[in-house]
Scaffold this motif. Structure first.
Motif, PDB file in Angstrom:
ATOM      1  N   PRO A  12      12.873  72.818  44.252  1.00 37.19           N
ATOM      2  CA  PRO A  12      13.055  73.274  43.048  1.00 37.19           C
ATOM      3  C   PRO A  12      13.210  74.916  43.035  1.00 37.19           C
ATOM      4  CG  PRO A  12      10.857  71.970  43.315  1.00 37.19           C
ATOM      5  CD  PRO A  12      11.677  71.990  44.731  1.00 37.19           C
ATOM      6  N   ILE A  13      13.475  75.610  42.347  1.00 34.70           N
ATOM      7  CA  ILE A  13      13.700  77.016  42.224  1.00 34.70           C
ATOM      8  C   ILE A  13      12.403  77.318  41.778  1.00 34.70           C
ATOM      9  CG2 ILE A  13      16.399  77.304  42.233  1.00 34.70           C
ATOM     10  CD1 ILE A  13      16.089  77.756  39.424  1.00 34.70           C
ATOM     11  N   TYR A  14      11.720  78.450  42.533  1.00 32.83           N
ATOM     12  CA  TYR A  14      10.577  78.695  42.406  1.00 32.83           C
ATOM     13  C   TYR A  14      10.390  80.123  41.462  1.00 32.83           C
ATOM     14  CZ  TYR A  14      10.057  75.661  46.436  1.00 32.83           C
ATOM     15  OH  TYR A  14      10.207  74.636  47.367  1.00 32.83           O
ATOM     16  N   TYR A  26       5.967  74.028  51.655  1.00 28.70           N
ATOM     17  CA  TYR A  26       5.721  72.553  51.862  1.00 28.70           C
ATOM     18  C   TYR A  26       7.285  71.837  51.437  1.00 28.70           C
ATOM     19  CZ  TYR A  26       5.469  67.506  51.962  1.00 28.70           C
ATOM     20  OH  TYR A  26       5.689  66.098  52.154  1.00 28.70           O
ATOM     21  N   THR A  27       7.716  71.997  50.254  1.00 28.38           N
ATOM     22  CA  THR A  27       8.657  71.280  49.451  1.00 28.38           C
ATOM     23  C   THR A  27      10.016  72.070  50.341  1.00 28.38           C
ATOM     24  OG1 THR A  27       7.839  71.444  47.373  1.00 28.38           O
ATOM     25  CG2 THR A  27      10.078  70.553  47.602  1.00 28.38           C
ATOM     26  N   THR A  28      10.048  73.256  50.509  1.00 25.97           N
ATOM     27  CA  THR A  28      11.073  74.004  51.360  1.00 25.97           C
ATOM     28  C   THR A  28      11.274  73.466  52.677  1.00 25.97           C
ATOM     29  OG1 THR A  28      10.706  75.672  49.922  1.00 25.97           O
ATOM     30  CG2 THR A  28      11.937  76.176  51.538  1.00 25.97           C
ATOM     31  N   THR A  51      15.537  80.946  43.187  1.00 24.51           N
ATOM     32  CA  THR A  51      14.421  81.400  42.505  1.00 24.51           C
ATOM     33  C   THR A  51      14.638  81.134  40.882  1.00 24.51           C
ATOM     34  OG1 THR A  51      15.227  83.422  42.879  1.00 24.51           O
ATOM     35  CG2 THR A  51      13.144  82.897  44.068  1.00 24.51           C
ATOM     36  N   ASP A  52      13.434  81.033  40.238  1.00 23.31           N
ATOM     37  CA  ASP A  52      13.614  80.717  38.829  1.00 23.31           C
ATOM     38  C   ASP A  52      13.196  82.082  38.017  1.00 23.31           C
ATOM     39  OD1 ASP A  52      13.710  79.867  36.210  1.00 23.31           O
ATOM     40  OD2 ASP A  52      12.131  77.962  36.691  1.00 23.31           O
ATOM     41  N   GLU A  53      14.088  82.666  37.717  1.00 21.98           N
ATOM     42  CA  GLU A  53      13.625  84.408  37.185  1.00 21.98           C
ATOM     43  C   GLU A  53      13.277  84.707  35.717  1.00 21.98           C
ATOM     44  OE1 GLU A  53      15.999  87.131  39.369  1.00 21.98           O
ATOM     45  OE2 GLU A  53      15.845  85.509  41.390  1.00 21.98           O
ATOM     46  N   TRP A 292       0.739  66.534  45.935  1.00 23.15           N
ATOM     47  CA  TRP A 292       0.295  67.714  46.089  1.00 23.15           C
ATOM     48  C   TRP A 292      -0.406  68.197  47.447  1.00 23.15           C
ATOM     49  CZ3 TRP A 292      -1.975  67.918  40.435  1.00 23.15           C
ATOM     50  CH2 TRP A 292      -1.139  68.016  39.656  1.00 23.15           C
ATOM     51  N   TRP A 293      -0.472  69.233  47.705  1.00 19.39           N
ATOM     52  CA  TRP A 293      -1.378  69.561  48.923  1.00 19.39           C
ATOM     53  C   TRP A 293      -2.763  69.912  47.901  1.00 19.39           C
ATOM     54  CZ3 TRP A 293      -1.355  68.426  53.726  1.00 19.39           C
ATOM     55  CH2 TRP A 293      -0.307  68.277  54.379  1.00 19.39           C
ATOM     56  N   ILE A 294      -3.675  69.478  48.193  1.00 15.34           N
ATOM     57  CA  ILE A 294      -4.972  69.619  47.682  1.00 15.34           C
ATOM     58  C   ILE A 294      -6.021  70.463  48.759  1.00 15.34           C
ATOM     59  CG2 ILE A 294      -7.031  68.135  46.721  1.00 15.34           C
ATOM     60  CD1 ILE A 294      -4.853  67.325  45.302  1.00 15.34           C
ATOM     61  N   LYS A 299      -5.700  70.598  43.138  1.00 12.57           N
ATOM     62  CA  LYS A 299      -4.314  71.037  43.598  1.00 12.57           C
ATOM     63  C   LYS A 299      -4.415  72.643  43.808  1.00 12.57           C
ATOM     64  CE  LYS A 299       0.165  71.843  41.727  1.00 12.57           C
ATOM     65  NZ  LYS A 299       0.895  72.602  40.643  1.00 12.57           N
ATOM     66  N   MET A 300      -3.548  72.957  44.901  1.00 15.57           N
ATOM     67  CA  MET A 300      -3.641  74.190  45.321  1.00 15.57           C
ATOM     68  C   MET A 300      -2.511  74.906  44.288  1.00 15.57           C
ATOM     69  SD  MET A 300      -2.990  74.890  49.262  1.00 15.57           S
ATOM     70  CE  MET A 300      -3.378  73.660  50.231  1.00 15.57           C
ATOM     71  N   SER A 301      -3.138  75.939  43.678  1.00 13.69           N
ATOM     72  CA  SER A 301      -2.212  76.646  42.850  1.00 13.69           C
ATOM     73  C   SER A 301      -2.327  78.233  42.513  1.00 13.69           C
ATOM     74  CB  SER A 301      -2.254  75.955  41.196  1.00 13.69           C
ATOM     75  OG  SER A 301      -2.816  76.269  40.547  1.00 13.69           O
TER      76      SER A 301
HETATM   77  N1  MSP Z   1      10.426  76.914  38.381  1.00 15.01           N
HETATM   78  C1  MSP Z   1      10.002  75.686  38.203  1.00 15.01           C
HETATM   79  C2  MSP Z   1      10.749  74.591  38.853  1.00 15.01           C
HETATM   80  C3  MSP Z   1      12.552  74.761  38.222  1.00 15.01           C
HETATM   81  S1  MSP Z   1      13.256  73.717  39.184  1.00 15.01           S
HETATM   82  C4  MSP Z   1      14.519  73.655  38.162  1.00 15.01           C
HETATM   83  C5  MSP Z   1       8.621  75.546  38.841  1.00 15.01           C
HETATM   84  N2  MSP Z   1       8.326  76.606  39.921  1.00 15.01           N
HETATM   85  S2  MSP Z   1       7.004  76.704  40.633  1.00 15.01           S
HETATM   86  O1  MSP Z   1       7.258  78.015  41.420  1.00 15.01           O
HETATM   87  O2  MSP Z   1       5.927  76.470  39.926  1.00 15.01           O
HETATM   88  O3  MSP Z   1       7.145  75.617  41.856  1.00 15.01           O
HETATM   89  C6  MSP Z   1       6.782  74.415  41.724  1.00 15.01           C
HETATM   90  C7  MSP Z   1       6.989  73.718  42.924  1.00 15.01           C
HETATM   91  O4  MSP Z   1       6.153  73.904  44.178  1.00 15.01           O
HETATM   92  C8  MSP Z   1       6.407  72.004  42.724  1.00 15.01           C
HETATM   93  O5  MSP Z   1       7.302  71.022  42.069  1.00 15.01           O
HETATM   94  C9  MSP Z   1       6.403  71.421  44.154  1.00 15.01           C
HETATM   95  O6  MSP Z   1       7.611  71.287  44.783  1.00 15.01           O
HETATM   96  C10 MSP Z   1       5.739  72.855  44.884  1.00 15.01           C
HETATM   97  N3  MSP Z   1       4.397  73.013  44.829  1.00 15.01           N
HETATM   98  C11 MSP Z   1       3.571  73.917  43.959  1.00 15.01           C
HETATM   99  N4  MSP Z   1       2.340  73.649  44.368  1.00 15.01           N
HETATM  100  C12 MSP Z   1       2.076  72.500  45.355  1.00 15.01           C
HETATM  101  C13 MSP Z   1       1.026  71.974  46.002  1.00 15.01           C
HETATM  102  N5  MSP Z   1      -0.256  72.125  45.760  1.00 15.01           N
HETATM  103  N6  MSP Z   1       1.568  71.126  46.854  1.00 15.01           N
HETATM  104  C14 MSP Z   1       2.574  70.578  47.140  1.00 15.01           C
HETATM  105  N7  MSP Z   1       3.774  71.221  46.420  1.00 15.01           N
HETATM  106  C15 MSP Z   1       3.381  72.039  45.442  1.00 15.01           C
HETATM  107  O7  MSP Z   1       7.816  74.814  38.583  1.00 15.01           O
END
Ligand code: MSP
Length: 511
Positions: A12-14, A26-28, A51-53, A292-294, A299-301
């Motif tokens: 995904p672009i972050y 992790y995804t990366t 990156t999603d800007e 998800w990594w928990i 969920k870690m966020s």
């Molecule tokens: N910008 C959107 C994605 C657009 S893609 C066209 C977005 N970005 S984000 O910065 O929120 O990143 C989301 C991604 O980060 C998740 O889909 C996942 O791949 C990864 N993760 C974020 N938190 C996570 C965990 N706690 N555990 C595992 N992966 C997670 O959504």
């Protein structure tokens, strides 16, 4: 020209509202490991991240920092790039949605869909979740709050443009049913099919500039910017060469594998395929959603604040063990509790003992019995042949498991093989044979153990690129340019000088 087997993997672009955390890492890393395996197995590989800007989240973060959204993005992009460098991420392209190449693609697709009648102007009324940047219908709400994040929603009504997504619902159901590997794992596919049993609405794809101006302008109406998801998803085709390189696009696009977290399943498995269909473009090959990594059950966020920063862990364990742990400890698809003590145990047992000690033990014997030079071999015993055949089998099974996205299974098999080299040494006891003076036999055993180590370390290279290269240095071996050429038994040169160095995985002193 022979068309090579193409592997195109994306993350995904972050969002650039905050710095990267372990979820993004992790995804990366996962995509990186898959890309490195694909290169090892000689596939033509293209790895995309970025990156999603645009959108409200980023705009809001910028306001809080007192900077422009683009300044906010520039600063966070730098942090992402630095983190990916540190983590040894071998991406081939890093896309930013604020780049001209991407804006052109988004506007081109919007224009085409407007002209074909798949975009129309309508009135939107709904419940809007600001942090998640999406509208919900009344029945979606849970106790009047956002069903996704539980936060408060606001009722909004405004003119907006819509994408005729509903038009593609039955096509999408058929497509998913006819292509079982399109959405993986299968339980996510079922989840999407379940979602599609309810009527699909049209998708509101704009925000009025008067309310939210940080986005890509509609080419046919300057009063609106594009909804961030409609913009972001298109990154995958921008980078594959859509518009800019039709020949590459043709080759690459239909092979795309999107790795995503399960949190963004609907956008990728419903919005995206229907957008592509409307634009007359082929579908990607696979959308794979991981868990998800928990941390402590949650969920870690970023918004919850219970995040683990990759760099903090790397400072203690090093980059490669961190990569190893993330890939080893998550069954792809399922959630996994992040535990530092489990990471410490795996480091100690699997990396320091099974792999690191094995290397130094064999090299010590090469120093003692063969003046630090790789010995030649005599005839192979049954045990030696079994070790060799085990390596050949391991190569096949690793390839299969990686193709099936079973990375933790692949690593587990490689590590089982490596413990088997330890068992082989115990059983053949070269130190005891040395006492009897049969150095040809001792040499054969040590050579076999070294070859087994070399081959299994090549299979671990995608996971631990630095440590495995250091291991090869100690074996006195450098691979030729093409690593796949090094995957056959017997390439260590008798007479080459080994150089036993510092322990590969030193003991960690926790303060
Ligand atoms: N910008 C959107 C994605 C657009 S893609 C066209 C977005 N970005 S984000 O910065 O929120 O990143 C989301 C991604 O980060 C998740 O889909 C996942 O791949 C990864 N993760 C974020 N938190 C996570 C965990 N706690 N555990 C595992 N992966 C997670 O959504």
């Amino acid at each position: 020209m022979m068309v090579k087997d193409v592997f195109y993997v994306t993350t995904p672009i972050y969002y650039v509202n905050d710095e990267p955390h372990i979820g993004h890492a992790y995804t990366t890393i996962l995509a990186d490991v898959l890309a490195r395996y694909a290169r090892l197995f000689d596939r033509q590989t293209f790895y995309l991240t970025g990156t999603d800007e645009h959108g409200q989240k980023v705009r809001r973060a910028a306001t809080l920092q007192g900077v422009s959204p683009l300044q906010q993005a520039d600063e966070m992009v730098q942090r992402y790039l630095n983190t990916w460098d540190t983590l040894q991420i071998s991406y081939d392209d890093f896309i930013r949605t604020t780049e001209e190449r991407h804006i052109q693609v988004v506007q081109n697709v919007l224009q085409a869909l407007w002209e074909s009648g798949d975009i129309y102007l309508g009135e939107y009324r709904g419940w809007y979740c600001v942090p998640d940047e999406r509208f919900w219908t009344e029945k979606d709400l849970v106790n009047g709050n956002c069903p996704d994040c539980g936060r408060q929603v606001e009722e909004l009504g405004e003119s907006n443009y819509f994408f005729r997504m509903s038009h593609y619902q039955s096509w999408l159901i058929d497509y998913i049913e006819d292509n079982p590997s399109f959405i993986q794992p299968s339980y996510r596919r079922n989840e999407v099919l379940g979602f599609l049993t309810k009527p699909l609405g049209d998708l509101c794809i704009t925000r009025p500039v008067s309310r939210m101006d940080w986005g890509i302008r509609l080419p046919f109406d300057d009063n609106f910017v594009t909804y961030v998801w409609f913009d972001a998803l298109l990154n995958y085709v921008t980078a594959a060469g859509y518009l800019s390189d039709p020949e590459r696009f043709e080759l690459q696009w239909s092979q795309a594998i999107h790795l995503i977290g399960k949190d963004i399943l609907t956008t990728h498995c419903v919005y995206w395929p229907t957008m592509l269909k409307a634009a007359g473009l082929p579908q990607p090959k696979t959308i794979f959603a991981h868990g998800w990594w928990i941390l402590s059950g949650t969920k870690m966020s970023k918004s919850i604040g219970n995040i683990v920063k990759p760099l903090d862990l790397i400072n203690v364990y090093g980059v490669d063990p961190f990569r190893y742990f993330l890939i080893r400890d998550m069954t792809l698809g399922r959630d996994s509790e992040f535990s530092i003590s489990r990471m410490a145990n795996r480091y100690e047992k699997e990396l320091a003992n099974d792999l690191g000690n094995l290397l130094s033990r064999v090299l010590s014997m090469v120093e003692t019995y063969f003046q630090g030079r790789i010995p030649g071999t005599g005839g192979y015993s049954n045990q030696d042949s079994q070790l060799k055949q085990g390596a050949e089998r391991l190569l096949g099974s690793t390839q299969q498991l990686v193709t099936d996205f079973a990375l933790n299974g692949a690593i587990s098999e490689i590590m089982t093989y490596i413990s088997g080299i330890n068992v082989y040494l115990e059983q053949t006891s070269p130190w005891a044979i040395a006492k009897s003076g049969d150095y040809e036999r001792v040499g054969t055993i040590l050579y076999s153990a070294l070859e087994a180590l070399r081959l299994s370390s090549i299979l671990l290279h995608p996971v631990m690129p630095e440590k495995t290269a250091a291991l090869w240095g100690q074996l006195g071996w450098q691979p030729a340019k093409k690593l796949s050429d090094a995957l056959s038994w017997g390439l260590l040169e008798p007479g080459a000088v080994v150089s036993k160095g510092a322990p590969l995985f030193p003991r960690i002193e926790l303060s």
